[in-house]
Design an enzyme around this catalytic site. Structure first.
Site, short mmCIF file in Angstrom:
data_model
loop_
_atom_site.label_atom_id
_atom_site.label_comp_id
_atom_site.label_asym_id
_atom_site.label_seq_id
_atom_site.Cartn_x
_atom_site.Cartn_y
_atom_site.Cartn_z
N ALA A 197 15.44 66.23 28.03
CA ALA A 197 15.54 66.08 29.48
C ALA A 197 14.19 66.15 30.18
O ALA A 197 13.25 66.75 29.70
CB ALA A 197 16.47 67.16 30.04
N SER B 188 18.08 60.62 27.64
CA SER B 188 18.90 61.73 28.11
C SER B 188 19.61 61.39 29.41
O SER B 188 19.10 60.68 30.29
CB SER B 188 18.02 62.98 28.34
N TYR C 239 26.97 63.23 29.19
CA TYR C 239 27.95 64.31 29.24
C TYR C 239 29.17 63.78 29.99
O TYR C 239 29.02 62.91 30.86
CB TYR C 239 27.38 65.53 29.97
N THR D 17 26.88 64.53 24.05
CA THR D 17 26.47 65.89 23.68
C THR D 17 27.69 66.80 23.75
O THR D 17 28.34 66.90 24.79
CB THR D 17 25.38 66.41 24.62
N LYS E 36 26.83 64.30 19.32
CA LYS E 36 25.63 65.09 19.07
C LYS E 36 25.93 66.57 19.29
O LYS E 36 26.39 66.97 20.36
CB LYS E 36 24.49 64.66 19.98
N HIS F 96 20.87 71.89 19.26
CA HIS F 96 20.16 71.78 20.54
C HIS F 96 18.76 72.40 20.45
O HIS F 96 18.25 72.97 21.40
CB HIS F 96 20.96 72.48 21.65
N GLY G 268 12.71 66.16 19.13
CA GLY G 268 12.71 66.32 20.57
C GLY G 268 11.39 66.84 21.09
O GLY G 268 10.61 66.11 21.70
#
Length: 357
Positions: A80, A107, A131, A157, A224, A248, A302
């Protein structure tokens, strides 16, 4: 960037450059950060088994993901708010992926719109992370918008029904800068706070949502945040196209196992009914190799992309991704592997198993 030769070098330089609040936001893990630390340590517990006198004069790092070729099985996770690291933001990450031929996952909480990213890296393979919104017509609109922009798959996610407790952020409260927008989370809002974006998420979503997504979207669906064989089996029974093993980056629940440790059990449970991907803790080309050897089809990073962006924008992110690609290539050469499909479990072992080989 002279003298920065590995991901750790970029991390140290990035952490030096970032302010306390932004540094805490990107670097932090949940609670005591045991999972955050173990994600990386777990890769070090796996040993390589090099085989000699094999022709590795020409190496092929390409493979097929969701029916299409990638030049290298390395991608960028949906991280993010990348414009906090550098003004290039997610567009810079997408350009880095375009350079190495991997996959960029944008994201839901990106600071660049999917249209901006598509224009910045038209030849990159791109997936869209999301989401579930409380208003499913908005979620359905997100799918249509992503598909129109050329995104090839949607990534739900599933490991964040609520946000994990990150002590570093509590010590350094994050104040969302007013000049940075979240154009993919709620594009009709002129101003959107992080709390408002999270409030709009359906935190009560269940497996029923997966069936609904499959019924309204033509794009392949990846989940994910899968961390158990049981959930992986349930996902493939519902027709999910990809199982993404992730904790995460250690940011959600502490003392969850490292992803590389649970990879073999999930690969076995899935039994080739869907592709399996992995992130969390990947910092070296040897890490990528080990994940591929244990059954992952694609490996994502990430924070490393964030460190590259912080150091030097698009150029920095590109350099980090090139380092990972080149380290994977070198690992293949030194273990006696000429192509990705030849990377099998026999090339790795645990220290305890050495006497049994």
């Amino acid at each position: 960037m002279e003298g920065l030769v590995c991901v750790d070098d970029f991390e140290k330089e990035a952490l030096r450059k970032l302010g306390n609040v932004t540094r805490a936001y990107y670097r932090s893990g949940a609670d005591d950060e045991l999972t955050l630390k173990d994600n990386g340590a777990a890769f070090s517990r796996i040993l390589l088994r090099p085989f000699m006198l094999r022709d590795v004069s020409n190496r092929d790092l390409s493979t097929t993901i969701l029916g299409k070729k990638v030049t290298v099985p390395i991608g960028i996770s949906p991280t993010a708010m990348q414009r906090l690291a550098h003004p290039d933001g997610e567009c810079g990450s997408a350009k880095a992926i375009e350079t190495i031929g991997g996959i960029m996952v944008l994201s839901y909480f990106a600071t660049c719109s999917c249209e901006e990213v598509a224009a910045a890296a038209p030849n990159a393979r791109k997936w869209f992370n999301f989401y579930m919104h409380k208003d499913r017509t908005i979620t359905q609109g997100v799918f249509k918008r992503a598909e129109k922009a050329g995104f090839e798959a949607v990534v739900l996610t599933v490991d964040a029904p609520v946000i994990g407790k990150r002590r570093d952020i509590e010590r350094n409260p994050f104040d969302f800068p007013p000049h940075i927008k979240l154009p993919n989370a709620c594009p009709d809002e002129e101003e959107l706070s992080v709390s408002k974006a999270h409030d709009d998420i359906d935190h009560g979503a269940t497996w029923e949502a997966v069936s609904w997504i499959k019924s309204v979207s033509r794009l392949p669906l990846v989940l994910k945040g899968i961390q158990t064989a049981e959930d992986a089996i349930h996902a493939v029974e519902l027709g999910v196209d990809g199982i993404w093993i992730s904790n995460h980056g250690g940011r959600q629940i502490d003392t969850a196992p490292a992803t590389i440790d649970i990879l073999p059990s999930i690969v076995k449970a899935v039994d080739n009914r869907a592709e399996v991907y992995l992130d969390s803790g990947v910092r070296r080309g040897t890490d990528v190799f080990k994940a591929l050897a244990l059954g992952a089809k694609m490996v994502f990073v990430g924070r490393p992309a964030i460190w590259g962006l912080t150091v030097d924008g698009t150029k920095g992110a590109t350099k980090v991704m090139e380092i990972l690609r080149d380290e994977l290539d070198l690992t293949m050469a030194l273990t006696g592997v000429a192509d990705i499909k030849s990377i099998t479990p026999k090339f790795v072992c645990s220290r305890d198993s050495l006497s049994k080989l």
